[in-house]
Motif scaffolding. Structure first.
Motif, PDB file in Angstrom:
ATOM      1  N   TRP A  51      68.170  13.725  60.698  1.00  0.00           N
ATOM      2  CA  TRP A  51      67.717  13.546  59.317  1.00  0.00           C
ATOM      3  C   TRP A  51      66.364  14.208  59.117  1.00  0.00           C
ATOM      4  O   TRP A  51      66.148  14.934  58.139  1.00  0.00           O
ATOM      5  N   VAL A  52      65.439  13.982  60.045  1.00  0.00           N
ATOM      6  CA  VAL A  52      64.118  14.605  59.970  1.00  0.00           C
ATOM      7  C   VAL A  52      64.238  16.120  60.049  1.00  0.00           C
ATOM      8  O   VAL A  52      63.591  16.850  59.287  1.00  0.00           O
ATOM      9  N   SER A  53      65.071  16.603  60.950  1.00  0.00           N
ATOM     10  CA  SER A  53      65.243  18.049  61.100  1.00  0.00           C
ATOM     11  C   SER A  53      65.765  18.682  59.819  1.00  0.00           C
ATOM     12  O   SER A  53      65.367  19.795  59.452  1.00  0.00           O
ATOM     13  N   THR A  54      66.633  17.978  59.121  1.00  0.00           N
ATOM     14  CA  THR A  54      67.237  18.508  57.891  1.00  0.00           C
ATOM     15  C   THR A  54      66.258  18.514  56.724  1.00  0.00           C
ATOM     16  O   THR A  54      66.238  19.463  55.929  1.00  0.00           O
ATOM     17  N   TYR A  55      65.399  17.487  56.636  1.00  0.00           N
ATOM     18  CA  TYR A  55      64.596  17.307  55.424  1.00  0.00           C
ATOM     19  C   TYR A  55      63.099  17.463  55.627  1.00  0.00           C
ATOM     20  O   TYR A  55      62.344  17.308  54.661  1.00  0.00           O
ATOM     21  N   ARG A  56      62.647  17.826  56.825  1.00  0.00           N
ATOM     22  CA  ARG A  56      61.201  17.896  57.060  1.00  0.00           C
ATOM     23  C   ARG A  56      60.523  18.961  56.197  1.00  0.00           C
ATOM     24  O   ARG A  56      59.321  18.865  55.930  1.00  0.00           O
ATOM     25  N   HIS A  57      61.262  19.956  55.717  1.00  0.00           N
ATOM     26  CA  HIS A  57      60.660  20.998  54.890  1.00  0.00           C
ATOM     27  C   HIS A  57      60.197  20.455  53.533  1.00  0.00           C
ATOM     28  O   HIS A  57      59.419  21.113  52.832  1.00  0.00           O
ATOM     29  N   LEU A  58      60.672  19.245  53.165  1.00  0.00           N
ATOM     30  CA  LEU A  58      60.264  18.651  51.899  1.00  0.00           C
ATOM     31  C   LEU A  58      58.892  17.999  51.966  1.00  0.00           C
ATOM     32  O   LEU A  58      58.353  17.558  50.951  1.00  0.00           O
ATOM     33  N   HIS A  59      58.328  17.954  53.170  1.00  0.00           N
ATOM     34  CA  HIS A  59      57.069  17.253  53.381  1.00  0.00           C
ATOM     35  C   HIS A  59      56.165  18.109  54.245  1.00  0.00           C
ATOM     36  O   HIS A  59      56.549  18.559  55.318  1.00  0.00           O
ATOM     37  N   SER A  60      54.953  18.330  53.766  1.00  0.00           N
ATOM     38  CA  SER A  60      54.007  19.137  54.523  1.00  0.00           C
ATOM     39  C   SER A  60      52.624  18.534  54.401  1.00  0.00           C
ATOM     40  O   SER A  60      52.229  18.058  53.331  1.00  0.00           O
ATOM     41  N   ILE A  90      56.691   8.368  58.369  1.00  0.00           N
ATOM     42  CA  ILE A  90      57.029   7.361  59.373  1.00  0.00           C
ATOM     43  C   ILE A  90      57.903   7.936  60.480  1.00  0.00           C
ATOM     44  O   ILE A  90      57.653   7.724  61.673  1.00  0.00           O
ATOM     45  N   LEU A  91      58.938   8.675  60.095  1.00  0.00           N
ATOM     46  CA  LEU A  91      59.980   9.056  61.048  1.00  0.00           C
ATOM     47  C   LEU A  91      59.723  10.358  61.783  1.00  0.00           C
ATOM     48  O   LEU A  91      60.186  10.539  62.916  1.00  0.00           O
ATOM     49  N   GLU A  92      58.989  11.290  61.169  1.00  0.00           N
ATOM     50  CA  GLU A  92      58.765  12.579  61.824  1.00  0.00           C
ATOM     51  C   GLU A  92      58.013  12.426  63.150  1.00  0.00           C
ATOM     52  O   GLU A  92      58.417  13.023  64.149  1.00  0.00           O
ATOM     53  N   PRO A  93      56.926  11.623  63.224  1.00  0.00           N
ATOM     54  CA  PRO A  93      56.261  11.454  64.520  1.00  0.00           C
ATOM     55  C   PRO A  93      57.163  10.813  65.573  1.00  0.00           C
ATOM     56  O   PRO A  93      57.086  11.158  66.759  1.00  0.00           O
ATOM     57  N   LEU A  94      58.043   9.887  65.159  1.00  0.00           N
ATOM     58  CA  LEU A  94      58.963   9.258  66.102  1.00  0.00           C
ATOM     59  C   LEU A  94      59.967  10.264  66.637  1.00  0.00           C
ATOM     60  O   LEU A  94      60.285  10.264  67.830  1.00  0.00           O
ATOM     61  N   ALA A  95      60.466  11.126  65.749  1.00  0.00           N
ATOM     62  CA  ALA A  95      61.417  12.151  66.183  1.00  0.00           C
ATOM     63  C   ALA A  95      60.758  13.141  67.134  1.00  0.00           C
ATOM     64  O   ALA A  95      61.353  13.568  68.134  1.00  0.00           O
ATOM     65  N   GLU A  96      59.509  13.501  66.842  1.00  0.00           N
ATOM     66  CA  GLU A  96      58.812  14.474  67.689  1.00  0.00           C
ATOM     67  C   GLU A  96      58.515  13.907  69.073  1.00  0.00           C
ATOM     68  O   GLU A  96      58.662  14.592  70.085  1.00  0.00           O
ATOM     69  N   VAL A  97      58.100  12.641  69.128  1.00  0.00           N
ATOM     70  CA  VAL A  97      57.737  12.068  70.418  1.00  0.00           C
ATOM     71  C   VAL A  97      58.967  11.840  71.290  1.00  0.00           C
ATOM     72  O   VAL A  97      58.870  11.835  72.522  1.00  0.00           O
ATOM     73  N   LEU A  98      60.138  11.671  70.677  1.00  0.00           N
ATOM     74  CA  LEU A  98      61.356  11.512  71.469  1.00  0.00           C
ATOM     75  C   LEU A  98      61.676  12.759  72.290  1.00  0.00           C
ATOM     76  O   LEU A  98      62.391  12.684  73.290  1.00  0.00           O
ATOM     77  N   GLU A  99      61.122  13.903  71.873  1.00  0.00           N
ATOM     78  CA  GLU A  99      61.319  15.124  72.638  1.00  0.00           C
ATOM     79  C   GLU A  99      60.665  15.030  74.013  1.00  0.00           C
ATOM     80  O   GLU A  99      60.995  15.798  74.920  1.00  0.00           O
TER      81      GLU A  99
END
Length: 313
Positions: free
Chosen positions: A168-177, A199-208
């Protein structure tokens, strides 16, 4: 009192209902319709009245804009502690104000302001001359679709798992900068989806870094003795790969329910299990971590050498 004095008194009294009566129907203020202007003031004034940390004995203090509308006069509304809830330019005719708008470069004539609060804010869609472009229309539809998908998942499952929110973050992260913060233009349709992405983008990034966290955890539990000398090298490496974790996470974990809550959203804890453990260790042993991480200093030194190679002057 004349009409202009009554308007100023209504601002001093944080009385949006009186402003609704005094301001002109069909007129725009701060580039938005009067109704939108008053609605935003009502919400802001209500927050001011309900916050007991602030004194609401505001008085209008005259001053002028020093930048965008340099020389235009107006008022800052300042309480007895020198705090201003807003500074505004008041463009006037003989018996009325033809426009009222917030000024972020305001200088009072005879009173020092100790603190200036954010004041009211409007989105581009609120403005009377707003004409959406094709990009705006497309992004609005995307934003609505993103929020709907996320909220349907939360309603159906009660908790978010990485299998949903990472794509979800990968699909829509371009809407937020982060760059949106530094522009004059913000859009209401992006506000809600941006809130979720914060909220979710940092969680998705740290899971990497989950595999790295697991390796560090396995290394840690293999130590025969936990003391400063034994684990300091480990702490330095963990702090390098997971900066800020030594300050602990902002959320509280519920291990029985296998969740933690951040921003009002339940997140599957087991998917962050190794990351959570690294955070706990770094926080508990933070006194053993050097103030200046040598690995970070080495990175900075290498970067400075690269800069010298690129710009040898």
């Amino acid at each position: 009192m004349n009409k202009k004095q009554l308007i100023l008194k209504a601002f001093e009294d944080v009385d949006a209902d009186m402003l609704d009566l005094l301001l002109n129907d069909g007129q725009s203020y701060q580039d938005v319709h009067k109704e939108t202007f008053v609605t935003e003031l009502k919400s802001y004034f209500e927050d001011l009245r309900n916050n007991r940390d602030y004194k609401t004995d505001f008085k209008a203090v005259q001053g002028m804009c020093t930048n965008c509308n340099k020389g235009k006069k107006g008022y800052s509304f300042v309480n007895s502690e020198g705090e201003s809830f807003t500074s505004m330019v008041f463009e006037e005719s003989d018996d009325d104000y033809t426009d009222i708008y917030k000024c972020s470069s305001f200088k009072t004539f005879d009173r020092e302001i100790t603190e200036e609060w954010i004041g009211i804010h409007f989105y581009e869609e609120d403005k009377v001359n707003y004409l959406p472009t094709e990009l705006h229309i497309r992004q609005q539809k995307e934003s609505d679709r993103a929020v709907k998908a996320l909220e349907m998942e939360i309603k159906a499952e009660g908790i978010l798992s990485k299998n949903f929110y990472v794509p979800w973050v990968s699909t829509y992260r371009h809407l937020h900068s982060i760059g949106d913060i530094f522009t004059d233009k913000s859009y209401r349709y992006k506000n809600e989806v941006s809130g979720y992405l914060w909220i979710l983008e940092p969680l998705a990034e740290v899971l990497e870094k989950s595999n790295l966290a697991r390796e560090l955890w396995q290394e840690f539990i293999a130590f025969p003795l936990i003391d400063r000398e034994t684990i300091q090298d480990w702490l330095i490496r963990a702090d390098y790969h997971f900066p800020y974790y030594k300050f602990a996470t902002e959320y509280k974990a519920d291990y029985q329910q296998d969740l933690f809550i951040t921003g009002g959203i339940k997140i599957r804890l087991s998917e962050h299990w190794y990351l959570q453990n690294i955070a706990v260790i770094l926080n508990k042993c933070s006194d053993w971590i050097p103030d200046y991480n040598p690995l970070k200093e080495a990175d900075n030194y290498a970067a400075s050498e690269d800069d010298e190679d690129m710009f040898p002057f």
